[in-house]
Design a protein around this motif. Sequence first.
Motif, PDB file in Angstrom:
ATOM      1  N   ASN A 109       0.815  -1.204   0.000  1.00  0.00           N
ATOM      2  CA  ASN A 109       0.000   0.000   0.000  1.00  0.00           C
ATOM      3  C   ASN A 109       0.852   1.259   0.000  1.00  0.00           C
ATOM      4  O   ASN A 109       0.512   2.246  -0.653  1.00  0.00           O
ATOM      5  N   ASP A 112       1.984   1.802  -3.442  1.00  0.00           N
ATOM      6  CA  ASP A 112       0.865   2.273  -4.264  1.00  0.00           C
ATOM      7  C   ASP A 112       0.648   3.770  -4.050  1.00  0.00           C
ATOM      8  O   ASP A 112       0.550   4.533  -5.017  1.00  0.00           O
ATOM      9  N   ALA A 151      -3.600  -6.633  -3.694  1.00  0.00           N
ATOM     10  CA  ALA A 151      -3.068  -5.970  -4.896  1.00  0.00           C
ATOM     11  C   ALA A 151      -4.187  -5.544  -5.843  1.00  0.00           C
ATOM     12  O   ALA A 151      -4.026  -4.596  -6.611  1.00  0.00           O
ATOM     13  N   CYS A 154      -5.078  -1.963  -5.548  1.00  0.00           N
ATOM     14  CA  CYS A 154      -4.070  -0.925  -5.837  1.00  0.00           C
ATOM     15  C   CYS A 154      -4.342  -0.267  -7.183  1.00  0.00           C
ATOM     16  O   CYS A 154      -4.908  -0.885  -8.080  1.00  0.00           O
ATOM     17  N   GLN A 155      -3.916   0.988  -7.289  1.00  0.00           N
ATOM     18  CA  GLN A 155      -4.117   1.711  -8.542  1.00  0.00           C
ATOM     19  C   GLN A 155      -2.840   1.845  -9.351  1.00  0.00           C
ATOM     20  O   GLN A 155      -2.844   1.751 -10.570  1.00  0.00           O
ATOM     21  N   ALA A 157       0.422   0.479  -8.150  1.00  0.00           N
ATOM     22  CA  ALA A 157       1.302  -0.679  -7.953  1.00  0.00           C
ATOM     23  C   ALA A 157       0.646  -1.860  -8.660  1.00  0.00           C
ATOM     24  O   ALA A 157      -0.469  -2.243  -8.319  1.00  0.00           O
TER      25      ALA A 157
END
Length: 234
Positions: A109, A112, A151, A154-155, A157
């Motif tokens: 996170n 990310d 995951a 995530c945007q 990463a």
Amino acid sequence: MIDSAALRARLAGVRDAVARAAGRAGRAPSSVRLIAVSKTFSAQHVRIAAEAGQMDFGESKVQDGLQKMADTSDLQLRWHFVGHLQSNKARKAAAFHSIHSIDEARLLNRIDVAAIAAGRGVDVLLQVDMAREVTKHGVLPEAVGALCDAARGCQAARLKGLMVLPPASADPEESRFYFSRLRLLRDELLSRGVAPPMLTELSMGMSHDFEIAIEEGATMVRVGSAIFGDRSYA
Ligand SMILES: *Cc1c(COP(=O)(O)O)cnc(C)c1O
């Protein structure tokens, strides 16, 4: 002075060995990405390899990697972070093209958030502690599924696959078991519904065992001393 002819010869030898190992496994040589791990070596070493066509480089310390990135910013190189990442370095590590050593959701996170702030994407791989070594970093195999779920939220990463660092051994054949286990773990995650684009890469194999890793399905090999020569940590 760097013996650039020797460096080029070692690089060519590693490329040949990669192609032969791929051939033995019935795979195209282009299905294996060679990452030249330049840790402890200089930006000049990187330049010599880059002039010989090497595009992907690996570092295991954030600061050293950022320095070499800056020193070679005129070249279009891809930098991979392969070492253990402390969460307080996550922001800076987001400057790498990819990070092979994610082992907890909090770290994922942080990467990310940092990548979003930097307006760029970062490829990430999950480092799996296949041998269940208490001293080793990495996520235990049974916890990888939960990290794949994390995951998905995530945007910036982008999860691309798995990485393993087998226990040190004098006999490279001892790595084969861990490499095949990583491949089987990948297959199991796919059968449980993890999206295939999240699991395309298997980062496994170093100077002493990369040929075995390729036979077992590696899509990325991380090779340092076989290309750059013996390391001195002095
Ligand atoms: C140093 C390092 C490598 C490369 O090791 P060599 O034995 O020099 O090929 C590969 N992966 C990781 C994680 C490393 O730290």
